[in-house]
Motif scaffolding. Structure first.
Motif, PDB file in Angstrom:
ATOM      1  N   ALA A 158       0.851  -1.190   0.000  1.00  0.00           N
ATOM      2  CA  ALA A 158       0.000   0.000   0.000  1.00  0.00           C
ATOM      3  C   ALA A 158       0.889   1.242   0.000  1.00  0.00           C
ATOM      4  O   ALA A 158       1.873   1.320   0.725  1.00  0.00           O
ATOM      5  N   GLY A 159       0.534   2.199  -0.846  1.00  0.00           N
ATOM      6  CA  GLY A 159       1.332   3.416  -0.946  1.00  0.00           C
ATOM      7  C   GLY A 159       2.415   3.351  -1.991  1.00  0.00           C
ATOM      8  O   GLY A 159       3.217   4.286  -2.104  1.00  0.00           O
ATOM      9  N   VAL A 160       2.436   2.270  -2.797  1.00  0.00           N
ATOM     10  CA  VAL A 160       3.460   2.113  -3.840  1.00  0.00           C
ATOM     11  C   VAL A 160       2.777   1.840  -5.169  1.00  0.00           C
ATOM     12  O   VAL A 160       1.893   0.990  -5.259  1.00  0.00           O
ATOM     13  N   ASP A 161       3.179   2.559  -6.206  1.00  0.00           N
ATOM     14  CA  ASP A 161       2.675   2.267  -7.554  1.00  0.00           C
ATOM     15  C   ASP A 161       3.766   2.352  -8.603  1.00  0.00           C
ATOM     16  O   ASP A 161       3.529   2.099  -9.788  1.00  0.00           O
ATOM     17  N   THR A 162       4.994   2.721  -8.195  1.00  0.00           N
ATOM     18  CA  THR A 162       6.100   2.935  -9.131  1.00  0.00           C
ATOM     19  C   THR A 162       7.353   2.295  -8.555  1.00  0.00           C
ATOM     20  O   THR A 162       7.564   2.300  -7.338  1.00  0.00           O
TER      21      THR A 162
END
Length: 698
Positions: A403-407
């Motif tokens: 959670a809190g990561v997309d890259t």
């Protein structure tokens, strides 16, 4: 009450039986939803314990509930556990055995433990049947002078006619040694899986793993009926019983699990044999038979153009193969009988495509420094917590994005300094990551009906959670050669005979086309013998070679004509022309020319796509491509011609002779050049249609 996976184990109290699968050893079989995998031979109890434990662990990791059935008693007649282990709890007795049974691949102490129990109880029993060459103190070899302080049989064994008492340790049918050597294994499985495992009927089955006692002899007639040729009896027992148990409805299984004795144990399915038998019956649909006039030509037709013949076959034939459900592992080469829908997305959750560091959002040109949070995200696990904005976390390839990561930025592009990372921008949002379902979304149709499944298809099915698929059973196609002039290859042929080249060729073609080729042998020019051979064929379709024209010795066409369902198709094709098509007792028969070249060409051009329709794969026209001609030829109008050909130096070469008796040309060729029906002059370099063998599905 329902279980996703059923494992049935046929146990053994004996020693290592060697690497080659044999009877009276340990066998196991896995089934899901009435579909079994191949039975597995386990040569020792040590191998079996590890295999079963690892399989259970893998099934639980995949989120599946597991029921494991063992074919030995889980308990003893009342009073025995209390007398030996000091408790009426059968599971306490299991642990008591763990502390005393010594077991190795080549030797164990089961007879000594049984003798010590007899002596401790002050009687000449309850155990008997010393199977060793040496005497064992306290353990009689026979029941002479035998005294048993307990009941001879459990309640379950009284009801299960033919079941042996648990006290007998050796001799035909004995199960006492299996229990002594099996219960310690079950006890260790209990401790390995803890609260996630329950034993029926001693505990409530609320966990993900259930151990149950089974007895394949409850459905012995069904096992005998479904045993495959040369199949070891133990393998058949675990396979058929696993299939039956996994195919039960929730209500049927609940009724079976409602029975039992919490002290002595119970046989699952005892008293419910009809339900087990019924679970083995399949309701898979059977396609309707072909009509007797499916090959009839329209009135007035004499010579049939190739395209018209193909259109008639495509229009009138439908699948005849039975539909059955098979596991993904068994599905290679099978034809789908229904579309397949993905059960979950692939990937199921967003994940990283590389090893590196993950954070949220894009980063512009320039140097970026981000503090690292503790921990890391790795494949197969969940990161505990969320990554705050402006922070980064260590991620490994395949890991679910926290959670809190997309890259993700590649580790090669990062400098790590203590608890911080530094890297140069720009980095696009979503870089080096995979979106959930970007490959396949849950509920999406991934494969259509009629597809012949490839190894790549199996990977796709497994990736989206599909464990079993509806397929057509392999089409059984018989091959029969006819003619007095034929001799078997390798035999002493007479001066007036020729070797039968067609049958091995046609059997090979059918196998390469994905069908089950059945050798029906050869018969002489004898109409009665031919009728008997056709009657005896247990197949879905038949290919014959020879006797397909209208001469005195053309018995194939004569028989089909007498049966009232035959059409002699005079097709405007070279090589070929006569093709006798008809029905024999509801089975389609393709009467091919006797000449091997014509037989092969007619099989590829006409029979192969027709058999594809019967098999459920649909009509598949051969796939070719235009290439420059490396030959010259003039042809007259009226017939389509197929020349044996191959590609060399970018052009299509043709065999030196068009003679239909030149079998060597079939071996020389790598495909066929198709020339159209009309008049044609081909010169070097002119475009011609080349169809490689692969274009016909070979």
């Amino acid at each position: 009450m329902m279980f996703d996976t059923v494992i049935v184990v046929d146990w053994s109290g004996g020693n290592d039986r060697g690497a080659k699968p044999v009877k009276d050893a340990i066998w196991a079989c896995v089934a899901r939803a009435g579909v079994t995998e191949a039975p597995v031979y386990l040569r020792t109890r040590q191998v079996a314990e590890a295999w079963i434990g690892d399989l259970i662990q893998a099934e639980r990791a995949a989120g599946r509930r597991v029921m494991v059935g063992f074919d030995f008693p889980f308990g003893y007649p009342q009073g025995f556990a209390q007398a030996v282990a000091g408790s009426n709890d059968p599971l306490t007795l299991w642990d008591w055995f763990v502390a005393r049974i010594e077991d190795g691949p080549k030797t164990n102490n089961r007879f000594d433990v049984a003798g010590a129990i007899n002596l401790a109880l002050g009687a000449k029993g309850p155990f008997w049947g010393n199977g060793l060459q040496r005497d064992v103190d306290g353990l009689p070899r026979t029941k002479t002078g035998y005294e048993n302080p307990f009941a001879e049989r459990r309640k379950a064994e009284i009801l299960a006619k033919g079941a042996f008492a648990v006290w007998q340790l050796s001799g035909a049918g004995s199960v006492g040694s299996q229990a002594l050597m099996g219960l310690p294994v079950l006890a260790r499985l209990r401790h390995r899986f803890g609260d996630d495992l329950a034993v029926w009927p001693f505990q409530q089955l609320e966990a993900g793993i259930a151990l149950v006692e089974v007895w394949p002899s409850l459905i012995a007639p069904e096992i005998a009926a479904q045993a495959q040729a040369d199949e070891i009896k133990d393998a058949a027992q675990v396979r058929v019983l696993a299939q039956a148990l996994s195919a039960l409805s929730p209500a049927q299984l609940a009724a079976m699990l409602a029975d039992g004795d919490a002290q002595e144990g119970w046989i699952l399915g005892l008293g419910h044999e009809d339900a087990l038998r019924g679970a083995l019956r399949t309701d898979d649909p059977v396609p309707p038979p072909l009509s007797n006039d499916c090959f009839a030509l329209p009135p007035g037709v004499a010579w049939t153009p190739v395209d018209d013949a193909l259109d008639l076959l495509q229009e009138r034939l439908t699948p005849v193969a039975r539909v059955e459900t098979v596991t993904v592992q068994q599905a290679l080469g099978r034809v789908l009988a229904a579309p397949v829908t993905s059960l979950r997305s692939n990937p199921p959750r967003p994940n990283t495509a590389v090893d590196g560091y993950g954070f949220a959002g894009a980063r512009d040109t320039g140097v970026h420094v981000l503090p690292l949070v503790a921990g890391r995200a790795a494949a197969g696990g969940d990161f505990d917590g969320a990554v705050p904005a402006g922070h980064a976390v260590r991620v490994l390839t395949g890991a679910v994005l926290p959670a809190g990561v997309d890259t993700v930025v590649l580790q090669e592009d990062v400098t790590v300094d203590g608890g911080r990372i530094a890297f140069n921008g720009p980095v696009k949002a979503g870089a080096n990551s995979r979106r959930a379902g970007e490959d396949v979304a849950a509920g999406e149709v991934i494969l259509q009906q009629g597809r012949r499944l490839t190894a790549a298809d199996l990977a796709l099915l497994a990736a989206v959670g599909v464990g079993a698929v509806q397929t057509f059973a392999a089409l059984r196609v018989g091959v029969l050669s006819t003619g007095d002039e034929l001799a078997e290859a390798g035999s002493d042929a007479g001066e007036t005979q020729i070797f039968d080249a067609n049958r091995p060729m046609l059997l090979g073609l059918l196998t390469r086309l994905g069908h089950e080729a059945v050798d029906l042998g050869r018969v002489n020019d004898d109409r009665v013998a031919l009728a008997k051979a056709l009657d005896a064929a247990q197949v879905d379709a038949i290919l014959t070679s020879g006797g397909a024209s209208a001469g005195d010795e053309d018995h194939v066409s004569a028989l089909l004509r007498d049966a009232g369902a035959m059409a002699l198709w005079r097709i405007a094709v070279k090589p070929g022309r006569p093709l006798a098509l008809g029905m024999w007792n509801g089975t389609p028969v393709f009467g091919l020319p006797g000449n091997p070249v014509a037989a092969m060409v007619c099989t590829l051009v006409f029979a192969a796509p027709a058999l594809g329709l019967l098999a459920g794969v649909g009509w598949q026209a051969p796939q070719g491509f235009m290439v420059p001609a490396g030959f010259e030829k003039s042809k007259k109008p009226g017939r389509r011609e197929y020349l044996r050909a191959r590609m060399r130096d970018g052009v299509a070469e043709v065999f030196r002779s068009e003679g239909s008796g030149r079998i060597s040309g079939l071996s020389w060729a790598e495909g066929l050049v198709e020339l159209p029906d009309g008049a044609l002059t081909v010169k070097h370099g002119d475009p011609v249609l080349f169809i490689p063998w692969g274009g016909f599905g070979l």
